[in-house]
Design a protein around this motif. Structure first.
Motif, PDB file in Angstrom:
ATOM      1  N   GLY A 146      41.569  43.048  18.212  1.00  0.00           N
ATOM      2  CA  GLY A 146      42.107  44.398  18.299  1.00  0.00           C
ATOM      3  C   GLY A 146      42.338  44.856  19.725  1.00  0.00           C
ATOM      4  N   LEU A 147      42.607  43.909  20.626  1.00  0.00           N
ATOM      5  CA  LEU A 147      42.764  44.228  22.042  1.00  0.00           C
ATOM      6  C   LEU A 147      44.173  43.943  22.557  1.00  0.00           C
ATOM      7  CD1 LEU A 147      39.428  42.537  23.240  1.00  0.00           C
ATOM      8  CD2 LEU A 147      39.815  44.988  22.894  1.00  0.00           C
ATOM      9  N   ASP A 148      45.080  43.567  21.674  1.00  0.00           N
ATOM     10  CA  ASP A 148      46.393  43.114  22.119  1.00  0.00           C
ATOM     11  C   ASP A 148      47.312  44.229  22.594  1.00  0.00           C
ATOM     12  OD1 ASP A 148      46.283  43.863  19.413  1.00  0.00           O
ATOM     13  OD2 ASP A 148      48.193  42.889  19.003  1.00  0.00           O
ATOM     14  N   ASP A 149      46.945  45.486  22.336  1.00  0.00           N
ATOM     15  CA  ASP A 149      47.802  46.590  22.780  1.00  0.00           C
ATOM     16  C   ASP A 149      47.379  47.158  24.126  1.00  0.00           C
ATOM     17  OD1 ASP A 149      45.412  47.583  21.785  1.00  0.00           O
ATOM     18  OD2 ASP A 149      46.311  49.428  21.007  1.00  0.00           O
ATOM     19  N   LEU A 150      46.430  46.481  24.807  1.00  0.00           N
ATOM     20  CA  LEU A 150      45.902  46.994  26.065  1.00  0.00           C
ATOM     21  C   LEU A 150      46.530  46.300  27.266  1.00  0.00           C
ATOM     22  CD1 LEU A 150      42.071  47.115  25.219  1.00  0.00           C
ATOM     23  CD2 LEU A 150      43.764  48.948  24.986  1.00  0.00           C
TER      24      LEU A 150
ATOM     25  N   GLU B  29      43.389  48.306  31.255  1.00  0.00           N
ATOM     26  CA  GLU B  29      42.717  48.893  30.097  1.00  0.00           C
ATOM     27  C   GLU B  29      41.753  47.901  29.453  1.00  0.00           C
ATOM     28  OE1 GLU B  29      46.236  51.946  28.569  1.00  0.00           O
ATOM     29  OE2 GLU B  29      46.259  49.829  27.962  1.00  0.00           O
ATOM     30  N   LEU B  30      42.140  46.629  29.426  1.00  0.00           N
ATOM     31  CA  LEU B  30      41.294  45.586  28.854  1.00  0.00           C
ATOM     32  C   LEU B  30      39.984  45.466  29.624  1.00  0.00           C
ATOM     33  CD1 LEU B  30      41.068  43.228  26.793  1.00  0.00           C
ATOM     34  CD2 LEU B  30      42.111  41.776  28.554  1.00  0.00           C
ATOM     35  N   ILE B  31      40.088  45.461  30.956  1.00  0.00           N
ATOM     36  CA  ILE B  31      38.892  45.383  31.792  1.00  0.00           C
ATOM     37  C   ILE B  31      37.987  46.577  31.545  1.00  0.00           C
ATOM     38  CG2 ILE B  31      38.096  45.672  34.186  1.00  0.00           C
ATOM     39  CD1 ILE B  31      40.277  43.751  35.039  1.00  0.00           C
ATOM     40  N   GLU B  32      38.568  47.760  31.561  1.00  0.00           N
ATOM     41  CA  GLU B  32      37.751  48.967  31.408  1.00  0.00           C
ATOM     42  C   GLU B  32      37.107  49.035  30.025  1.00  0.00           C
ATOM     43  OE1 GLU B  32      40.483  52.009  32.662  1.00  0.00           O
ATOM     44  OE2 GLU B  32      40.105  51.595  34.782  1.00  0.00           O
ATOM     45  N   ARG B  33      37.812  48.565  28.992  1.00  0.00           N
ATOM     46  CA  ARG B  33      37.241  48.566  27.648  1.00  0.00           C
ATOM     47  C   ARG B  33      36.061  47.601  27.543  1.00  0.00           C
ATOM     48  NH1 ARG B  33      39.653  48.708  22.412  1.00  0.00           N
ATOM     49  NH2 ARG B  33      40.954  50.372  23.285  1.00  0.00           N
ATOM     50  N   LEU B  34      36.250  46.362  28.010  1.00  0.00           N
ATOM     51  CA  LEU B  34      35.218  45.345  27.833  1.00  0.00           C
ATOM     52  C   LEU B  34      34.032  45.527  28.777  1.00  0.00           C
ATOM     53  CD1 LEU B  34      37.360  42.131  27.229  1.00  0.00           C
ATOM     54  CD2 LEU B  34      36.088  43.478  25.542  1.00  0.00           C
ATOM     55  N   ASP B  35      34.290  45.942  30.024  1.00  0.00           N
ATOM     56  CA  ASP B  35      33.184  46.070  30.975  1.00  0.00           C
ATOM     57  C   ASP B  35      32.254  47.223  30.613  1.00  0.00           C
ATOM     58  OD1 ASP B  35      32.115  44.591  33.022  1.00  0.00           O
ATOM     59  OD2 ASP B  35      33.155  45.640  34.634  1.00  0.00           O
TER      60      ASP B  35
ATOM     61  N   GLU C 227      27.632  45.266  21.365  1.00  0.00           N
ATOM     62  CA  GLU C 227      28.898  45.409  20.646  1.00  0.00           C
ATOM     63  C   GLU C 227      29.982  44.459  21.150  1.00  0.00           C
ATOM     64  OE1 GLU C 227      30.137  49.501  20.644  1.00  0.00           O
ATOM     65  OE2 GLU C 227      28.110  50.216  20.199  1.00  0.00           O
ATOM     66  N   ARG C 228      29.655  43.613  22.111  1.00  0.00           N
ATOM     67  CA  ARG C 228      30.674  42.736  22.679  1.00  0.00           C
ATOM     68  C   ARG C 228      31.034  41.622  21.707  1.00  0.00           C
ATOM     69  NH1 ARG C 228      29.796  43.220  29.145  1.00  0.00           N
ATOM     70  NH2 ARG C 228      29.625  45.477  29.033  1.00  0.00           N
ATOM     71  N   PRO C 229      32.313  41.255  21.647  1.00  0.00           N
ATOM     72  CA  PRO C 229      32.761  40.257  20.671  1.00  0.00           C
ATOM     73  C   PRO C 229      32.104  38.898  20.895  1.00  0.00           C
ATOM     74  CG  PRO C 229      34.624  41.413  21.670  1.00  0.00           C
ATOM     75  CD  PRO C 229      33.406  41.788  22.449  1.00  0.00           C
ATOM     76  N   ASP C 230      31.543  38.339  19.842  1.00  0.00           N
ATOM     77  CA  ASP C 230      30.909  37.022  19.926  1.00  0.00           C
ATOM     78  C   ASP C 230      31.945  35.949  20.256  1.00  0.00           C
ATOM     79  OD1 ASP C 230      28.413  38.012  19.299  1.00  0.00           O
ATOM     80  OD2 ASP C 230      28.622  37.634  17.144  1.00  0.00           O
TER      81      ASP C 230
ATOM     82  N   THR D 234      32.332  39.835  29.390  1.00  0.00           N
ATOM     83  CA  THR D 234      31.586  39.768  28.133  1.00  0.00           C
ATOM     84  C   THR D 234      30.212  39.134  28.247  1.00  0.00           C
ATOM     85  OG1 THR D 234      32.806  37.732  27.658  1.00  0.00           O
ATOM     86  CG2 THR D 234      33.630  39.764  26.659  1.00  0.00           C
ATOM     87  N   THR D 235      29.938  38.445  29.358  1.00  0.00           N
ATOM     88  CA  THR D 235      28.669  37.705  29.406  1.00  0.00           C
ATOM     89  C   THR D 235      27.816  37.946  30.648  1.00  0.00           C
ATOM     90  OG1 THR D 235      29.796  35.782  30.349  1.00  0.00           O
ATOM     91  CG2 THR D 235      29.558  35.847  27.946  1.00  0.00           C
ATOM     92  N   CYS D 236      28.384  38.453  31.744  1.00  0.00           N
ATOM     93  CA  CYS D 236      27.587  38.697  32.950  1.00  0.00           C
ATOM     94  C   CYS D 236      26.597  39.838  32.716  1.00  0.00           C
ATOM     95  CB  CYS D 236      28.489  39.081  34.124  1.00  0.00           C
ATOM     96  SG  CYS D 236      29.133  37.704  35.070  1.00  0.00           S
ATOM     97  N   LEU D 237      25.364  39.662  33.186  1.00  0.00           N
ATOM     98  CA  LEU D 237      24.348  40.707  33.076  1.00  0.00           C
ATOM     99  C   LEU D 237      23.652  40.908  34.413  1.00  0.00           C
ATOM    100  CD1 LEU D 237      22.630  39.852  29.666  1.00  0.00           C
ATOM    101  CD2 LEU D 237      24.303  41.645  30.125  1.00  0.00           C
ATOM    102  N   GLY D 238      23.611  42.155  34.876  1.00  0.00           N
ATOM    103  CA  GLY D 238      22.887  42.500  36.094  1.00  0.00           C
ATOM    104  C   GLY D 238      21.523  43.078  35.764  1.00  0.00           C
TER     105      GLY D 238
END
Length: 199
Positions: A48-52, A56-62, A68-71, A121-125
């Motif tokens: 559901g991210l193809d319209d970004l 916008e994609l970066i801001e949505r996922l980060d 809730e991040r997509p597996d 989607t995977t980096c953690l601080g």
């Protein structure tokens, strides 16, 4: 034949380094993932991210809560594009603005990790959902590029959109502690900064 203690220590250090990178799943060097892109993948549509746009994609996922991040989705921020793949499948790319550079900053107090290209989607601080102030000024002329008081995202990072082709002095303040780093926004510069120690 007895194994050399020096060789054993080197092997343990190498395994530990690989293990640390696997836990954070951040890209540590520019050569980690060559950019082989496939225009036919429908990964974004399936999520559901193809319209970004790329921005916008970066801001949505980060900013998405970690739970809730997509597996299976990996989204790696490069200087001029986001590379996206799912479950080690083919990559697709989404272009980023020509005049802006995204850098994601994870300040730390006690622990950090190596990172070069930020994974959305995977980096953690270390400091997840913590109050901070971040300022960025142009090293060349002292112009203020960013001045924000907010909270780190659930992944422990905070994102900055900076002009391309500059060097910025980035200062982070957190609970009476301060740290800083010089950040470049050129075509070979990292999009992930995990070296700002707060003291």
């Amino acid at each position: 034949m007895a194994r050399s203690p020096f060789r054993s220590k080197a092997l343990i250090a190498a395994v530990a380094t690989v293990g640390a990178l696997a836990l954070t799943a951040c890209s540590s060097t520019p050569a980690d993932s060559p950019a082989s892109t496939s225009p036919t993948t429908n990964v974004l549509a399936a999520k559901g991210l193809d319209d970004l746009s790329g921005k916008e994609l970066i801001e949505r996922l980060d900013t998405l809560p970690v739970a809730e991040r997509p597996d299976g989705l990996v989204a790696s921020v490069r200087p001029d594009e986001v590379l996206i793949s799912e479950n080690d499948g083919p990559e697709t790319s989404v272009a980023l603005p020509d005049d802006e550079f995204y850098v994601s900053v994870a300040p730390y107090v006690n622990r950090t990790h190596d990172c070069y290209f930020h994974s959305l989607t995977t980096c953690l601080g270390e400091l997840r959902d913590q109050p901070i102030r971040v300022t960025a000024t142009d090293v060349a002329d002292g112009a203020v590029l960013a001045d924000l008081t907010s909270r780190t995202y659930d992944n422990g990072f905070v994102g900055l959109w900076l002009p391309r082709g500059i060097e910025a002095d980035v200062v982070v303040e957190y609970e009476g502690r301060t740290g800083r780093a010089t950040v470049g926004t050129g075509p070979d510069d990292p999009t992930c900064v995990t070296t700002i120690a707060l003291a």
